[in-house]
Design a protein around this motif. Sequence first.
Motif, PDB file in Angstrom:
ATOM      1  N   ASP A 193       1.032  -1.109   0.250  1.00  0.00           N
ATOM      2  CA  ASP A 193       0.202  -0.071  -0.052  1.00  0.00           C
ATOM      3  C   ASP A 193       1.112   1.394   0.165  1.00  0.00           C
ATOM      4  OD1 ASP A 193      -2.158   1.572   0.189  1.00  0.00           O
ATOM      5  OD2 ASP A 193      -2.475   1.136   2.534  1.00  0.00           O
ATOM      6  N   HIS A 217      -0.720   5.163   0.847  1.00  0.00           N
ATOM      7  CA  HIS A 217      -0.969   5.180   2.226  1.00  0.00           C
ATOM      8  C   HIS A 217      -0.800   6.941   2.605  1.00  0.00           C
ATOM      9  CE1 HIS A 217      -1.777   4.688   6.792  1.00  0.00           C
ATOM     10  NE2 HIS A 217      -2.350   4.024   6.060  1.00  0.00           N
ATOM     11  N   TRP A 251      -7.947  -5.053   1.589  1.00  0.00           N
ATOM     12  CA  TRP A 251      -7.992  -3.317   1.583  1.00  0.00           C
ATOM     13  C   TRP A 251      -9.220  -3.615   2.123  1.00  0.00           C
ATOM     14  CZ3 TRP A 251      -5.142  -2.205  -2.895  1.00  0.00           C
ATOM     15  CH2 TRP A 251      -3.737  -1.676  -2.989  1.00  0.00           C
ATOM     16  N   GLU A 266       5.219  -0.456   4.422  1.00  0.00           N
ATOM     17  CA  GLU A 266       4.340  -1.406   3.674  1.00  0.00           C
ATOM     18  C   GLU A 266       6.051  -1.487   3.278  1.00  0.00           C
ATOM     19  OE1 GLU A 266       1.698  -1.660   2.493  1.00  0.00           O
ATOM     20  OE2 GLU A 266       0.975  -1.198   5.015  1.00  0.00           O
ATOM     21  N   GLN A 293       4.126   4.905   7.777  1.00  0.00           N
ATOM     22  CA  GLN A 293       3.217   3.727   6.912  1.00  0.00           C
ATOM     23  C   GLN A 293       3.799   3.282   6.150  1.00  0.00           C
ATOM     24  OE1 GLN A 293       1.704   1.270   9.365  1.00  0.00           O
ATOM     25  NE2 GLN A 293       1.073   0.337   7.385  1.00  0.00           N
ATOM     26  N   ARG A 294       4.582   4.270   4.679  1.00  0.00           N
ATOM     27  CA  ARG A 294       4.646   3.804   3.772  1.00  0.00           C
ATOM     28  C   ARG A 294       5.654   3.080   3.765  1.00  0.00           C
ATOM     29  NH1 ARG A 294       1.938   8.601   1.798  1.00  0.00           N
ATOM     30  NH2 ARG A 294       5.100   9.498   1.894  1.00  0.00           N
ATOM     31  N   HIS A 338      -6.844   6.237  -0.911  1.00  0.00           N
ATOM     32  CA  HIS A 338      -6.712   6.867   0.449  1.00  0.00           C
ATOM     33  C   HIS A 338      -7.541   8.022   0.324  1.00  0.00           C
ATOM     34  CE1 HIS A 338      -4.953   3.749   3.571  1.00  0.00           C
ATOM     35  NE2 HIS A 338      -4.176   3.790   1.448  1.00  0.00           N
ATOM     36  N   GLY A 350      -1.165   1.047  -4.642  1.00  0.00           N
ATOM     37  CA  GLY A 350      -1.518   1.153  -2.997  1.00  0.00           C
ATOM     38  C   GLY A 350      -3.466   1.448  -3.005  1.00  0.00           C
TER      39      GLY A 350
END
Length: 255
Positions: free
Chosen positions: A55, A58, A135, A67, A63-64, A94, A91
Amino acid sequence: MTIGKWAEIGKEAGLDGIDLSIVFIKSHTPVYLDRIKKELSEVGMPVVMVTAYPDFTHPDSFQREREFEYLRRDIALSSEIGAKYLRVLAGQAHPGVSVDEGIGLAVKYLRKSVSVADKFGIKLLYENHAKPGSWHYTDFSGPSDIFLKVVEGISDTDIGINFDTANTIAHGEDPIPLLKKIVKKVETIHAADTSTRGELNHVLIGTGLTPFEEIFHILKESGFDGWICIEENSKTGVDGVRKSVKFVKNTWQIA
């Protein structure tokens, strides 16, 4: 169901290999992975591709990075069980992430992943995707125009394409124009079907909206000689797998 049983079903259906979601592989511990490799060896079915769910779009930068580290692990796991390919994604779509920002992030991290894949002898394949159960949101690059911009951004890398026959329809579009634009980069196929335009509603392959004969004809004309994965999700059990394999093989012959 064990991975060994999954392999047995594939062999009984007349397939040459199997495709696994990364969620099927429960850990990276030595005893567990040795058991998987033993099961596959006993059945005599190779794992051709593993599908992962990075993802990279994000909105949280921390968080990236997580990932990316998750994908590094997925690449190593794919190598451990002898897979040739790892399916990767851009990803999720979002809320609050603009199209331009998402494209930039997806391209950045996909490019960054190539050196890791090269290290472990894994070929990355980027897919025109829809929405997996793992997801919260649909795929950011599901719309063809966005997908093509990401493809352009990684065009000078070794990343190939896994073309899914149903996902473009699930986004309300025709798969043929997209396929014609990327066909020379397509290395594998996910043969899937959906009954609903604008929604991924899996049905028995050959009974939905996917124009398989036209898709296969385009692939054959381009010289495609890669793997076709039967993405069977009609919830009709092993019988559905057998019927789907028969349909895909027969359609490929007449296309």
